[in-house]
Enzyme design. Structure first.
Site, PDB file in Angstrom:
ATOM      1  N   HIS A  37      50.630  50.679 101.926  1.00 31.86           N
ATOM      2  CA  HIS A  37      49.854  51.675 101.176  1.00 31.86           C
ATOM      3  C   HIS A  37      50.684  52.292 100.052  1.00 31.86           C
ATOM      4  O   HIS A  37      50.180  52.503  98.944  1.00 31.86           O
ATOM      5  CB  HIS A  37      49.342  52.774 102.113  1.00 31.86           C
ATOM      6  CG  HIS A  37      48.472  52.258 103.212  1.00 31.86           C
ATOM      7  ND1 HIS A  37      48.097  53.040 104.280  1.00 31.86           N
ATOM      8  CD2 HIS A  37      47.910  51.034 103.418  1.00 31.86           C
ATOM      9  CE1 HIS A  37      47.339  52.324 105.102  1.00 31.86           C
ATOM     10  NE2 HIS A  37      47.223  51.104 104.600  1.00 31.86           N
ATOM     11  N   HIS A  66      39.576  48.796 101.542  1.00 30.80           N
ATOM     12  CA  HIS A  66      40.917  48.990 102.082  1.00 30.80           C
ATOM     13  C   HIS A  66      41.663  47.665 102.191  1.00 30.80           C
ATOM     14  O   HIS A  66      42.885  47.613 101.963  1.00 30.80           O
ATOM     15  CB  HIS A  66      40.880  49.670 103.444  1.00 30.80           C
ATOM     16  CG  HIS A  66      42.256  49.969 103.951  1.00 30.80           C
ATOM     17  ND1 HIS A  66      42.984  51.046 103.517  1.00 30.80           N
ATOM     18  CD2 HIS A  66      43.071  49.282 104.809  1.00 30.80           C
ATOM     19  CE1 HIS A  66      44.187  51.024 104.081  1.00 30.80           C
ATOM     20  NE2 HIS A  66      44.248  49.969 104.866  1.00 30.80           N
ATOM     21  N   ASP A  82      45.312  46.873 100.647  1.00 39.41           N
ATOM     22  CA  ASP A  82      46.416  46.222 101.346  1.00 39.41           C
ATOM     23  C   ASP A  82      46.926  45.011 100.581  1.00 39.41           C
ATOM     24  O   ASP A  82      48.136  44.786 100.464  1.00 39.41           O
ATOM     25  CB  ASP A  82      45.967  45.776 102.743  1.00 39.41           C
ATOM     26  CG  ASP A  82      45.963  46.888 103.770  1.00 39.41           C
ATOM     27  OD1 ASP A  82      46.558  47.957 103.504  1.00 39.41           O
ATOM     28  OD2 ASP A  82      45.380  46.686 104.843  1.00 39.41           O
ATOM     29  N   HIS A 102      47.816  40.869 106.270  1.00 35.01           N
ATOM     30  CA  HIS A 102      49.157  40.963 105.702  1.00 35.01           C
ATOM     31  C   HIS A 102      49.916  39.638 105.808  1.00 35.01           C
ATOM     32  O   HIS A 102      50.551  39.200 104.853  1.00 35.01           O
ATOM     33  CB  HIS A 102      49.947  42.060 106.421  1.00 35.01           C
ATOM     34  CG  HIS A 102      49.288  43.392 106.381  1.00 35.01           C
ATOM     35  ND1 HIS A 102      49.097  44.098 105.207  1.00 35.01           N
ATOM     36  CD2 HIS A 102      48.770  44.166 107.369  1.00 35.01           C
ATOM     37  CE1 HIS A 102      48.496  45.233 105.472  1.00 35.01           C
ATOM     38  NE2 HIS A 102      48.285  45.305 106.780  1.00 35.01           N
TER      39      HIS A 102
END
Length: 305
Positions: A77, A234, A238, A261
């Protein structure tokens, strides 16, 4: 030109997974420093550059590790805020193992960075231009980078919980779009997953105040959603943060489908393993105007919930 902060910025909060209170201080840094974390609570205060090659694969966050096993977790973030505000050089002091989650989004980081302001440095900025398609996949997840004149992010998710369901969004990241469209979107999870994460020593600092928690059709977080498609926004946030571990802004189109991720890191490793798929370009004013962060203003922040 490259940038850094005009003054230091401090954030305090709780680590999402560790549950520990932590203090983060962003310091101005000279040209060619890049984004570097420093663990001030560890003997010798080791530095960990935000480099995709030093990322440990994790499905729940982005974690850096050095050769001695010192780590810093949940950097995504803050990395997204730095990328979205156009900060190229900064030294980040952290007195714990994890960057604080704050409200689960990047909005507080953005506010602090914009309030401090940016200092232009006497050094040219380079960007990474994508020259041809590079894609990776695993199971039902896929991520791809392809040529484009700006950084564009397209993301698609599909969750069984009706409160999330299937969502898809595409955004050109130029002209402050990250600040206006993405930075206030919070991390999210299914209520059914919370107990399992805590049993494995994760999400110890997670609450309905710093994450969107859903259970079927219900949103358990007070106040509900900030956007109807907050979840996919969101995931785009990311992705921007994880892409910034490439070490420079990217000129290309990122497409993620059920990616996380680990998938974005796998994509960067695949990209840099193919020298004919990318090149560095020195940014003139025309190119720089197309990068994330250029043109960000207080007015963009005023538009954020």
């Amino acid at each position: 030109m490259q940038t850094t902060l005009k003054s230091k910025v401090t954030f305090e909060g709780t680590g999402l997974h560790s549950g520990q209170d932590v203090r983060v201080v962003l310091h101005p840094a000279p040209a060619h420093s890049g984004i570097v974390f420093r663990r001030t609570d560890v003997t010798g205060q080791p530095r960990l550059p935000a480099d995709f090659r030093d990322v440990i694969v994790s499905p729940l966050n982005t974690r850096l590790s050095n050769a001695d096993g010192v780590t810093i977790s949940t950097i995504e973030h803050l990395m997204a805020a730095l990328a979205g505000c156009g900060v190229h050089n900064v030294l980040i002091d952290v007195d714990g193992p994890e960057v604080p989650i704050l409200d689960g989004s990047a909005a507080s980081f953005v506010r602090g960075i914009v309030a401090a302001g940016l200092q232009r440095l006497n050094a040219p900025l380079q960007a990474i231009e994508i020259l041809r398609d590079v894609a990776v996949s695993e199971g039902g997840a896929r991520a791809m980078l392809s040529p484009a004149t700006t950084l564009q992010i397209e993301f698609e998710i599909d969750f069984a919980d009706a409160a999330i369901g299937r969502q898809k969004k595409t955004l050109n990241m130029a002209n402050g779009a990250f600040v206006r469209e993405l930075c206030d979107s919070r991390t999210f999870c299914r209520s059914a997953d919370v107990d399992a994460m805590r049993a494995n020593g994760l999400a110890l600092g997670g609450t309905v105040e710093n994450a969107v928690v859903v259970d079927g059709e219900k949103v358990l977080t007070p106040g509900g959603l900030r956007h109807a498609d907050e979840a996919v926004r969101h995931k785009m946030l990311d992705a921007l943060g994880d892409l910034y571990t490439a070490g420079a802004p990217i000129l290309g189109r990122y497409v993620g489908s059920r990616a996380g991720h680990a998938m974005t890191n796998k994509l960067l490793r695949a990209l840099f393993a193919q020298p004919d798929a990318w090149r560095y370009v020195q940014c003139d004013e025309k190119i720089a105007a197309r990068l994330p962060g250029v043109g960000v203003s207080l007015a963009d922040l005023d538009a954020v919930a």
